[in-house]
Design a protein around this motif. Structure first.
Motif, PDB file in Angstrom:
ATOM      1  N   UNK A 152       0.819  -1.212   0.000  1.00  0.00           N
ATOM      2  CA  UNK A 152       0.000   0.000   0.000  1.00  0.00           C
ATOM      3  C   UNK A 152       0.855   1.266   0.000  1.00  0.00           C
ATOM      4  N   UNK A 153       1.913   1.296   0.814  1.00  0.00           N
ATOM      5  CA  UNK A 153       2.800   2.463   0.856  1.00  0.00           C
ATOM      6  C   UNK A 153       3.481   2.693  -0.489  1.00  0.00           C
ATOM      7  N   UNK A 154       3.970   1.618  -1.092  1.00  0.00           N
ATOM      8  CA  UNK A 154       4.651   1.756  -2.378  1.00  0.00           C
ATOM      9  C   UNK A 154       3.687   2.257  -3.446  1.00  0.00           C
ATOM     10  N   UNK A 155       2.512   1.672  -3.510  1.00  0.00           N
ATOM     11  CA  UNK A 155       1.518   2.069  -4.514  1.00  0.00           C
ATOM     12  C   UNK A 155       1.115   3.530  -4.329  1.00  0.00           C
ATOM     13  N   UNK A 156       0.873   3.928  -3.084  1.00  0.00           N
ATOM     14  CA  UNK A 156       0.465   5.307  -2.800  1.00  0.00           C
ATOM     15  C   UNK A 156       1.574   6.295  -3.162  1.00  0.00           C
ATOM     16  N   UNK A 157       2.799   5.994  -2.809  1.00  0.00           N
ATOM     17  CA  UNK A 157       3.895   6.912  -3.101  1.00  0.00           C
ATOM     18  C   UNK A 157       4.167   7.013  -4.601  1.00  0.00           C
ATOM     19  N   UNK A 158       4.044   5.923  -5.312  1.00  0.00           N
ATOM     20  CA  UNK A 158       4.191   6.002  -6.769  1.00  0.00           C
ATOM     21  C   UNK A 158       3.141   6.945  -7.355  1.00  0.00           C
ATOM     22  N   UNK A 159       1.898   6.813  -6.916  1.00  0.00           N
ATOM     23  CA  UNK A 159       0.829   7.687  -7.417  1.00  0.00           C
ATOM     24  C   UNK A 159       1.102   9.144  -7.062  1.00  0.00           C
ATOM     25  N   UNK A 160       1.543   9.398  -5.822  1.00  0.00           N
ATOM     26  CA  UNK A 160       1.845  10.765  -5.398  1.00  0.00           C
ATOM     27  C   UNK A 160       2.964  11.385  -6.234  1.00  0.00           C
ATOM     28  N   UNK A 161       3.888  10.558  -6.702  1.00  0.00           N
ATOM     29  CA  UNK A 161       5.006  11.037  -7.523  1.00  0.00           C
ATOM     30  C   UNK A 161       4.647  11.122  -9.007  1.00  0.00           C
ATOM     31  N   UNK A 162       3.407  10.769  -9.350  1.00  0.00           N
ATOM     32  CA  UNK A 162       3.001  10.779 -10.752  1.00  0.00           C
ATOM     33  C   UNK A 162       3.555   9.592 -11.528  1.00  0.00           C
ATOM     34  N   UNK A 163       3.877   8.512 -10.821  1.00  0.00           N
ATOM     35  CA  UNK A 163       4.441   7.303 -11.439  1.00  0.00           C
ATOM     36  C   UNK A 163       3.490   6.124 -11.249  1.00  0.00           C
ATOM     37  N   UNK A 164       2.225   6.334 -11.453  1.00  0.00           N
ATOM     38  CA  UNK A 164       1.229   5.296 -11.191  1.00  0.00           C
ATOM     39  C   UNK A 164       1.640   3.966 -11.817  1.00  0.00           C
ATOM     40  N   UNK A 165       1.394   2.903 -11.072  1.00  0.00           N
ATOM     41  CA  UNK A 165       1.695   1.546 -11.514  1.00  0.00           C
ATOM     42  C   UNK A 165       0.379   0.767 -11.501  1.00  0.00           C
ATOM     43  N   UNK A 166      -0.261   0.611 -12.672  1.00  0.00           N
ATOM     44  CA  UNK A 166      -1.567  -0.055 -12.721  1.00  0.00           C
ATOM     45  C   UNK A 166      -1.561  -1.479 -12.161  1.00  0.00           C
ATOM     46  N   UNK A 167      -0.480  -2.199 -12.330  1.00  0.00           N
ATOM     47  CA  UNK A 167      -0.419  -3.563 -11.798  1.00  0.00           C
ATOM     48  C   UNK A 167      -0.433  -3.535 -10.272  1.00  0.00           C
ATOM     49  N   UNK A 168       0.366  -2.654  -9.665  1.00  0.00           N
ATOM     50  CA  UNK A 168       0.364  -2.554  -8.205  1.00  0.00           C
ATOM     51  C   UNK A 168      -0.966  -2.023  -7.684  1.00  0.00           C
ATOM     52  N   UNK A 169      -1.617  -1.146  -8.437  1.00  0.00           N
ATOM     53  CA  UNK A 169      -2.934  -0.650  -8.025  1.00  0.00           C
ATOM     54  C   UNK A 169      -3.957  -1.774  -8.025  1.00  0.00           C
ATOM     55  N   UNK A 170      -3.931  -2.607  -9.067  1.00  0.00           N
ATOM     56  CA  UNK A 170      -4.848  -3.754  -9.117  1.00  0.00           C
ATOM     57  C   UNK A 170      -4.544  -4.730  -7.974  1.00  0.00           C
ATOM     58  N   UNK A 171      -3.276  -4.993  -7.749  1.00  0.00           N
ATOM     59  CA  UNK A 171      -2.877  -5.884  -6.661  1.00  0.00           C
ATOM     60  C   UNK A 171      -3.330  -5.323  -5.309  1.00  0.00           C
ATOM     61  N   UNK A 172      -3.186  -4.022  -5.104  1.00  0.00           N
ATOM     62  CA  UNK A 172      -3.643  -3.386  -3.857  1.00  0.00           C
ATOM     63  C   UNK A 172      -5.142  -3.599  -3.659  1.00  0.00           C
ATOM     64  N   UNK A 173      -5.919  -3.416  -4.718  1.00  0.00           N
ATOM     65  CA  UNK A 173      -7.363  -3.638  -4.626  1.00  0.00           C
ATOM     66  C   UNK A 173      -7.679  -5.091  -4.260  1.00  0.00           C
ATOM     67  N   UNK A 174      -6.949  -6.023  -4.849  1.00  0.00           N
ATOM     68  CA  UNK A 174      -7.161  -7.434  -4.575  1.00  0.00           C
ATOM     69  C   UNK A 174      -6.838  -7.750  -3.114  1.00  0.00           C
ATOM     70  N   UNK A 175      -5.755  -7.188  -2.598  1.00  0.00           N
ATOM     71  CA  UNK A 175      -5.368  -7.426  -1.201  1.00  0.00           C
ATOM     72  C   UNK A 175      -6.400  -6.815  -0.257  1.00  0.00           C
TER      73      UNK A 175
END
Length: 180
Positions: A152-175
């Protein structure tokens, strides 16, 4: 390694949101030839030998690239920071400390340290399905806390930096779904 001018290190996971060192400069960067992937068992930080978690690693892939942060460590702190990084990242020898060439967002090219997964190490998982990753991450916990917190921390920080990672976002939702 010559550290008279300090050194650079590439963060693509927890080093982005919890570097634990002082730096002179931090700048977004791109590393070609590697993918950020949950392809390494974590038996210390986010899991245990009996119930391993998963952590991110740079996995070599000629067609991929990874966005992250490049940190310049000053010469006055280089020896201590390098020792701390090695203690943190090389705890089980599953990462290989290597030099890579980064493209910094300001257009510079910079040689940097990076910690890359050793595909021959027992902790290398290879490709796991997202569903399997989600099951593991939802359940595991280690010395640095819950495995899901790391995701969750990694996914959130990537988004905050404008480096969204769709795979990690999907994985976060699944978790999150598994945790409810």
């Amino acid at each position: 390694m010559d550290m008279r001018d300090g050194f650079w290190v590439f963060g693509y996971g927890s080093l982005m949101w919890n570097p634990e060192f002082e730096f002179v400069e931090r700048i977004p960067a791109r590393l070609s030839g590697f993918a950020r992937s949950f392809c390494m068992w974590s038996i210390h930080h986010r899991g245990t030998p009996e119930d391993p978690g998963l952590v991110l690693a740079l996995d070599e892939d000629a067609s991929a690239h990874c966005r992250g942060l490049a940190y310049h460590i000053g010469a006055d702190r280089a020896v201590d920071v390098l020792a701390a990084l090695r203690e943190r990242e090389l705890v089980s020898s599953a990462y290989i400390e290597t030099h890579v060439d980064l493209l910094l967002d300001d257009g510079r090219t910079q040689t940097s340290l990076a910690y890359v997964v050793d595909r021959d190490h027992a902790q290398y998982t290879g490709a796991l399905s997202l569903a399997r990753q989600a099951d593991i991450i939802a359940a595991a916990c280690g010395g640095r806390g819950a495995n899901c917190e790391y995701l969750f921390n990694t996914t959130r920080h990537l988004a905050e930096l404008g480096m969204r990672d769709p795979v990690l976002e999907e994985l976060s939702d699944m978790v999150r779904h598994r945790l409810t």
